[in-house]
Design an enzyme around this catalytic site. Structure first.
Site, PDB file in Angstrom:
ATOM      1  N   GLU A  16      65.806 -16.174   0.564  1.00 26.99           N
ATOM      2  CA  GLU A  16      64.816 -17.099   0.011  1.00 26.99           C
ATOM      3  C   GLU A  16      64.179 -16.593  -1.285  1.00 26.99           C
ATOM      4  O   GLU A  16      62.983 -16.361  -1.346  1.00 26.99           O
ATOM      5  CB  GLU A  16      63.736 -17.403   1.044  1.00 26.99           C
ATOM      6  CG  GLU A  16      64.334 -18.098   2.244  1.00 26.99           C
ATOM      7  CD  GLU A  16      63.262 -18.568   3.209  1.00 26.99           C
ATOM      8  OE1 GLU A  16      62.262 -19.099   2.746  1.00 26.99           O
ATOM      9  OE2 GLU A  16      63.446 -18.405   4.417  1.00 26.99           O
ATOM     10  N   GLY A  73      68.174 -16.450  13.091  1.00 25.48           N
ATOM     11  CA  GLY A  73      69.020 -15.258  12.996  1.00 25.48           C
ATOM     12  C   GLY A  73      69.691 -15.075  11.637  1.00 25.48           C
ATOM     13  O   GLY A  73      70.563 -14.232  11.501  1.00 25.48           O
ATOM     14  N   LYS A  74      69.259 -15.847  10.629  1.00 26.05           N
ATOM     15  CA  LYS A  74      69.864 -15.732   9.295  1.00 26.05           C
ATOM     16  C   LYS A  74      69.632 -14.340   8.703  1.00 26.05           C
ATOM     17  O   LYS A  74      70.567 -13.711   8.216  1.00 26.05           O
ATOM     18  CB  LYS A  74      69.256 -16.759   8.331  1.00 26.05           C
ATOM     19  CG  LYS A  74      69.290 -18.182   8.787  1.00 26.05           C
ATOM     20  CD  LYS A  74      68.688 -19.104   7.751  1.00 26.05           C
ATOM     21  CE  LYS A  74      67.217 -18.888   7.476  1.00 26.05           C
ATOM     22  NZ  LYS A  74      66.248 -19.374   8.437  1.00 26.05           N
ATOM     23  N   SER A  75      68.392 -13.887   8.744  1.00 26.19           N
ATOM     24  CA  SER A  75      68.076 -12.590   8.149  1.00 26.19           C
ATOM     25  C   SER A  75      68.748 -11.472   8.934  1.00 26.19           C
ATOM     26  O   SER A  75      69.212 -10.491   8.348  1.00 26.19           O
ATOM     27  CB  SER A  75      66.569 -12.360   8.128  1.00 26.19           C
ATOM     28  OG  SER A  75      65.958 -13.334   7.334  1.00 26.19           O
TER      29      SER A  75
END
Lengths: 284, 265
Positions: free
Chosen positions: A171, A45-47
């Site tokens: 990233e 769920g980072k993005s």
């Protein structure tokens, strides 16, 4: 510009039979002018989290406060430009966003959308291309003639050209060679030292240890730890559950610990490790 | 993009899932054909019962089928409205200019509506229970006789399965590029028509460029794994036709006979 998440939940395809939870009650503060790293496994769920900061996604419940702006599920899609000018976002593999016929026009695209004059945008393009470590002669080339690494830098320049206060990086060094990685990471650290807020999504714990002031760990849509890297990497519970891996220096220090070295806190960067070893060898 | 149910596969397991895809594919088309045979209340009611029974057998949440109707809701409404107001009648209930409203019109509009629902439900059922790759396998298998007239069946099937495989990938790519351009200050769907069309250039160009590079990489990867052309290959996925499928054909035949009976009744 401080960014605060208050009980943010995001559900994909809410109210449909295939609904899935992206974020689950996340409360988090990203401090102004600091370098914050967001880590977690793929699909954690980072993005999803960072897409809330410039309102590409809106919370299903809860709210996101970016400076003076409050984003809730009711925020409409009008008048988001000022927010997106403040929050620049470098997506994963950003080279796929290039489209103009020259590099210069492509870098100018962002600033022009945010209302800069052609002259200002051109000036920004010339400054930015040097900032990302490319030669000005590339400006007249087509972006599709460049190498992958150069395209990546042009794309990053295109985002930085709008002079955002907060830069989100998903990233940014994936697939770059070690030298390129170091250059790009140093560029971001420089930007932070000049007063920008940097948010970095990464799987590389060495980058977190070397560059970040703060880190947040996301696991299955939940925030499970937040704080300076030094503290988070010393949290034994997290390491045991395998949701977090150590940077190389820290895992080497751990091995040294078994051979009789003693560290009050695990050193997480190579410099800290060097200093500690030196002190302990001289002290004994 | 998330809202389109028709054409999407939903993993699951029930008798409908286990049927041979070729049979499902052909019978779906066959069913769409016989829908037009129905001509009275009894025959439509019978077809509706049949479709609901098939939906029930599939064990899929009924909500999906309702959602499948949503994208073409306005088309249905428009067609039904046309029928409702433009069916000529000797005994109009209401009349104004060229608009007529009559009992006949209402009946025909009702039939059209049910026809739409039947066709959408049955095709949604096919795509929800059959993977895209099964569908392309069945198309290959069905087209096989065309080989005799030198139609490149294997090549078409290959293109079809590659295309199907890359649809979700390109949808993801599109969303990603749109997000990236939005973050750079592009407004989609705002302003006058020309401006709106222009705002799609920053999506289309990167999308074409990445399609070219995907195609190039894929071709290299296929060649290096020994792909020459479609001829002389063995098959990994073999479709099998068994008792269940015979039963399905038989069942369809019975449905047709009942329908023909109800039609003249």
């Amino acid at each position: 510009m401080e960014i605060t998440f208050e009980h943010v939940t995001h559900s994909y395809e809410a109210n449909s039979p295939t609904a899935s939870l992206g974020l689950d009650d996340v409360s988090l503060t990203i401090k102004d002018k600091l370098f914050t790293a967001i880590v977690g496994q793929t699909g954690s769920g980072k993005s999803t989290l960072v897409r809330h900061i410039n309102a590409l996604l809106k919370p299903t419940s809860g709210k996101v406060i970016v400076g003076k702006r409050v984003i809730t599920s009711e925020t409409n899609n009008k008048n988001l430009k000022p927010l997106r000018k403040q929050v620049g976002m470098v997506f994963q593999f950003p080279e796929s966003q290039l489209f103009e016929d020259t590099v210069e026009k492509d870098i100018m695209f962002g600033p022009m959308n945010f209302g800069a004059t052609e002259e200002e945008a051109r000036k920004a393009a010339h400054t930015m291309i040097k900032l990302v470590g490319l030669d000005e002669s590339l400006l007249s080339k087509s972006p599709f003639d460049l190498s992958g690494g150069q395209m990546r830098r042009v794309a990053i320049a295109g985002v930085l050209a709008s002079d955002p206060e907060t830069v989100i990086l998903d990233e940014p060094t994936a697939g770059l060679d070690p030298v390129g990685r170091l250059e790009i990471m140093n560029l971001f650290k420089d930007l932070q030292e000049k007063g920008k807020t940097i948010i970095l999504i990464t799987h590389n714990m060495d980058d977190v240890a070397d560059y970040a002031d703060e880190m947040a760990v996301i696991h299955s849509g939940k925030l499970i730890a937040q704080g300076p890297p030094k503290e988070v990497f010393n949290n034994q519970e997290l390491l045991q559950d395998d949701v977090l891996t150590l940077p190389h220096s820290a895992s080497f220090a751990k091995e040294l610990q078994q051979k009789g070295f003693h560290f009050d806190k695990l050193p997480i960067t190579i410099n800290e490790l060097g200093t500690e070893i030196k002190q302990q060898l001289n002290g004994d | 993009m998330d809202k389109i149910i028709l054409g999407r596969y939903l993993p699951g397991d029930s008798i409908i899932y286990r049927l041979d895809p070729r049979g499902k594919f052909l019978l779906t088309f066959y069913f769409v054909g016989i829908v037009f045979l129905a001509n009275n209340v009894a025959s439509y009611a019978f077809l509706l019962a049949f479709v609901l029974f098939a939906v029930y057998l599939s064990k899929i949440n009924f909500g999906f089928f309702i959602k499948g109707l949503r994208p073409i809701f306005w088309l249905i409404l428009f067609t039904v409205a046309l029928q409702l107001f433009f069916t000529p009648s000797n005994h109009p209930l209401w009349h104004w200019g060229i608009l007529t409203f009559s009992k006949e019109g209402m009946v025909i509009a009702g039939y059209i509506f049910i026809r739409f629902v039947l066709i959408i439900f049955i095709s949604t059922l096919l795509t929800l229970t059959t993977t895209p790759i099964e569908i392309s396998d069945s198309i290959e298998s069905i087209l096989k006789p065309l080989k005799k007239i030198n139609f490149p069946v294997t090549q078409v099937a290959l293109m079809l399965s590659i295309a199907l495989r890359f649809v979700p990938l390109l949808v993801d790519e599109t969303t990603k590029i749109m997000d990236a351009q939005r973050a750079r200050g592009v407004d989609f769907g705002e302003g006058v028509l020309i401006k709106r069309i222009k705002s799609f250039v920053p999506i289309l160009i990167p999308l074409f460029v990445s399609s070219f590079s995907i195609a190039y990489d894929l071709a290299i990867a296929m060649e290096s794994r020994g792909y020459k052309d479609g001829e002389g290959r063995s098959k990994y996925r073999v479709l099998s036709w068994d008792k269940r499928d015979n039963l399905m054909v038989l069942f369809m035949a019975v449905v047709t006979i009942i329908l023909l009976f109800l039609r003249s009744y």
